[in-house]
Enzyme design. Sequence first.
Site, PDB file in Angstrom:
ATOM      1  N   LYS A   3       8.190 -17.356  55.810  1.00 46.05           N
ATOM      2  CA  LYS A   3       9.158 -16.281  55.563  1.00 46.05           C
ATOM      3  C   LYS A   3      10.130 -16.088  56.733  1.00 46.05           C
ATOM      4  O   LYS A   3      11.273 -15.684  56.538  1.00 46.05           O
ATOM      5  CB  LYS A   3       8.432 -14.974  55.259  1.00 46.05           C
TER       6      LYS A   3
ATOM      7  N   SER B 123       2.219 -23.106  53.419  1.00 43.59           N
ATOM      8  CA  SER B 123       3.222 -22.064  53.635  1.00 43.59           C
ATOM      9  C   SER B 123       2.809 -21.008  54.643  1.00 43.59           C
ATOM     10  O   SER B 123       3.660 -20.380  55.270  1.00 43.59           O
ATOM     11  CB  SER B 123       3.572 -21.395  52.303  1.00 43.59           C
TER      12      SER B 123
ATOM     13  N   GLU C 167      12.371  -4.885  50.438  1.00 46.73           N
ATOM     14  CA  GLU C 167      11.212  -4.402  49.687  1.00 46.73           C
ATOM     15  C   GLU C 167      10.063  -5.325  50.030  1.00 46.73           C
ATOM     16  O   GLU C 167      10.272  -6.458  50.446  1.00 46.73           O
ATOM     17  CB  GLU C 167      11.472  -4.441  48.173  1.00 46.73           C
TER      18      GLU C 167
HETATM   19  C1  PLP Z   1       5.207 -14.816  50.522  1.00 48.03           C
HETATM   20  C2  PLP Z   1       4.389 -16.039  50.583  1.00 48.03           C
HETATM   21  C3  PLP Z   1       4.433 -17.022  49.561  1.00 48.03           C
HETATM   22  C4  PLP Z   1       5.255 -16.872  48.313  1.00 48.03           C
HETATM   23  O1  PLP Z   1       6.611 -16.776  48.472  1.00 48.03           O
HETATM   24  P1  PLP Z   1       7.655 -17.873  47.974  1.00 48.03           P
HETATM   25  O2  PLP Z   1       8.950 -17.181  48.045  1.00 48.03           O
HETATM   26  O3  PLP Z   1       7.273 -18.270  46.578  1.00 48.03           O
HETATM   27  O4  PLP Z   1       7.531 -19.006  48.899  1.00 48.03           O
HETATM   28  C5  PLP Z   1       3.691 -18.164  49.735  1.00 48.03           C
HETATM   29  N1  PLP Z   1       2.905 -18.348  50.813  1.00 48.03           N
HETATM   30  C6  PLP Z   1       2.810 -17.438  51.792  1.00 48.03           C
HETATM   31  C7  PLP Z   1       1.921 -17.708  52.962  1.00 48.03           C
HETATM   32  C8  PLP Z   1       3.545 -16.252  51.714  1.00 48.03           C
HETATM   33  O5  PLP Z   1       3.453 -15.340  52.685  1.00 48.03           O
END
Ligand code: PLP
Length: 398
Positions: free
Chosen positions: A91, A380, A113
């Site tokens: 993010k 992610s 948000e």
């Molecule tokens: C917020 C989040 C996601 C999902 O968000 P996308 O916009 O679909 O990428 C995925 N993995 C983690 C670790 C997150 O914090």
Amino acid sequence: MFADVKLMERFGAGQYGGSYVSESLVSVLAEVDAAFRDARRDPAFLDALTVLMRDFAGRRTPLRLAERLSSQLGRKLYLKREDLLHGGAHKTNSTLGQLLLAKRMGKTRIIAETGAGQHGVATAMTGAALGLPVEVYMGAIDMERQQQNVKRMELFGAIVHPVRAGGATLKDAINEAMRDWITNVGSTYHCFGTAAGPYPYPSMIKYFQSVIGLEAREQIQEQAHQLPAAAYACVGGGSNAMGLFAGFEALSEVALYGAEPAGLADGSLRHAATLTLGTTGVFHGMRSLFLQNEEGQIAGTHSVAAGLDYPGVGPELVALQEAGRARFVAISDEEALDAFETLSRLEGIIPAFESSHALALAMKTAADFPEGSSLLVCLSGRGDKDLDEYWKIKGSAS
Ligand SMILES: *Cc1c(COP(=O)(O)O)cnc(C)c1O
């Protein structure tokens, strides 16, 4: 550092995306569009962003061959380590890009948000670094459930507004933030959490996240001397997926996979699997797929991975699915938890519950690709935040 992302108003045969906002937001969206077009061509902006990405956030993130898991699968599994990014997830790529843009636009106040709080924390953290005051709208029920993230945001100096309307969760927080923006368009920039919302947000956020896919493509060619047979990402709204895919979408030999949360392990697909189960509608400023009832009321979603609990999905992912370019599969909580344990035990890396969905899908489909081929998974985020929940589930299962 970023892919040459085309700014698209509509995706697919023209039916997804767009800009469905009240009249008072039309001009500020045009202002964001113009500022972004200008900024991405300005070396001074790109230099400043590159330095922040490197020295504040820790880019470039490594690509790691998961050796023990690979030998189990008979395919080389590579992890793009966004879990090592400052803040613990991808993010930060998007909040750095957006807040630097907001500053360039002369905005003096940031709103966002948040559902589980991860986007709120990333925005508050980035606001602190750039000296921009941040206010976050968060459902009162979510605030109760995610007190640690509320404390983090407050430590960064952000104001967290509880939203008590409706179900007091993310979709209500989205409505409140949009309402705030309408009232304060002159001073305020609305920092979106994912590659969704009205034009130009889906393409702009894809651009900022495309650093994931570009780096990973370079790294996997260096390390594996080949392109991956498939690239996997989890899908909440789609920002890490679009960022990863941006590096590979033009290469038709790379299969693109998105993992959605199915929620319950009974396969009933009731929860947050928007691409699998959603229907067309308009919400959050865009036409896309949503989980909604027959009256078009947006459903509350539930997944063990709070960051995947977004009731819609970015419009470009819907178009990629319709074109057959990307495939989306619903992964159950149980499959995700199994992947969470596997990576921890075999590789010494605790993945976020969200990322565990992408990993589970790679493990599930690995045998579809020839032995010795490379598979790329976007990790992610890191899973430390999920430990309490993990042990709670384990405790109640035994
Ligand atoms: C917020 C989040 C996601 C999902 O968000 P996308 O916009 O679909 O990428 C995925 N993995 C983690 C670790 C997150 O914090």
